[in-house]
Enzyme design. Structure first.
Site, PDB file in Angstrom:
ATOM      1  N   SER A 157      -2.778   7.966  -1.398  1.00  0.00           N
ATOM      2  CA  SER A 157      -3.279   6.491   0.046  1.00  0.00           C
ATOM      3  C   SER A 157      -1.800   6.403   0.380  1.00  0.00           C
ATOM      4  O   SER A 157      -0.962   5.984  -0.760  1.00  0.00           O
ATOM      5  CB  SER A 157      -4.538   5.225  -0.349  1.00  0.00           C
ATOM      6  OG  SER A 157      -4.761   5.275   1.213  1.00  0.00           O
ATOM      7  N   HIS A 208      -4.104  -0.758   3.965  1.00  0.00           N
ATOM      8  CA  HIS A 208      -4.699  -1.632   2.862  1.00  0.00           C
ATOM      9  C   HIS A 208      -3.629  -1.082   1.296  1.00  0.00           C
ATOM     10  O   HIS A 208      -4.216  -1.733   0.745  1.00  0.00           O
ATOM     11  CB  HIS A 208      -6.056  -0.317   2.627  1.00  0.00           C
ATOM     12  CG  HIS A 208      -5.701   0.873   2.410  1.00  0.00           C
ATOM     13  ND1 HIS A 208      -5.790   1.840   3.346  1.00  0.00           N
ATOM     14  CD2 HIS A 208      -5.918   1.752   0.870  1.00  0.00           C
ATOM     15  CE1 HIS A 208      -5.691   2.983   2.504  1.00  0.00           C
ATOM     16  NE2 HIS A 208      -5.202   2.653   0.973  1.00  0.00           N
TER      17      HIS A 208
END
Length: 198
Positions: A175, A86
């Site tokens: 992330s 992502h």
């Protein structure tokens, strides 16, 4: 939020290869108690990733707006960077900046990969999550313990994977950064479908 360096020498990052980790869990072995020295080494492999995408204007569909997002990744062997799907998926342009440098380098996605567990972590083990918090230019290192190990759905693909949950503070932007146990990568920080686990 569930979480996850490898020694690397930066020769040149002009043609960076980014390897995506869809499964998020990358287990490389057991940890040793040299935490501070290992974390210093780990920081040298962490990179900030800048992802650019064009988003349509719903009122005037012929116009688009460029959006920039930042996240984290880390260098592995072969002049490659490991991060989450992502972080770089569905983006038109990517740049990376290595730790301690103001220079951004163009990057491109070369491969998607699914990684299986080689070693399980256990509840109570100490981990360190590394990465660049959103809008931050200094690496954040947070310490925590493993509080849960269970299958969860990865929000980007809805694939169910084995994950670890930690009490370490995980900020947006981290992330794709590594989660380190001793001198090994235990996994990769990733987003979670459940707001209660963030």
């Amino acid at each position: 939020m569930s979480n996850q360096v490898n020694d690397i020498s930066y020769v040149s990052l002009i043609q960076v290869n980014i390897v995506l980790n869809k499964n998020i869990i990358l287990w490389l072995g057991s940890a040793t108690p040299r935490a501070l020295r290992d974390i210093d080494l780990a920081q040298d492999s962490v990179v900030k990733i800048f992802s650019f995408s064009r988003e349509p204007n719903v009122v005037q569909p012929w116009q688009t707006t460029e959006k920039e997002y930042s996240s984290s990744g880390f260098a592995i062997s072969g002049r490659r960077i490991l991060t989450n799907a992502h972080v770089v998926g569905d983006h038109s342009y990517l740049q990376v900046r290595k730790h301690g440098s103001p220079t951004k380098y163009k990057a491109e996605v070369k491969a998607f990969g699914i990684f299986g567990a080689r070693r399980y972590t256990f509840i109570g083990e100490t981990i360190y999550a590394l990465g660049y918090p959103r809008d931050g230019d200094i690496i954040s290192v947070t310490k925590g313990i493993v509080t849960r190990v269970e299958p969860q759905k990865y929000a980007h693909s809805s694939i169910e994977i084995l994950t670890i949950q930690t009490d370490a503070c995980i900020n947006g932007g981290k992330s794709g950064g590594p989660v380190v146990m001793g001198n090994k990568v235990a996994g990769v920080v990733f987003e979670n479908d459940s707001p209660s686990d963030k």
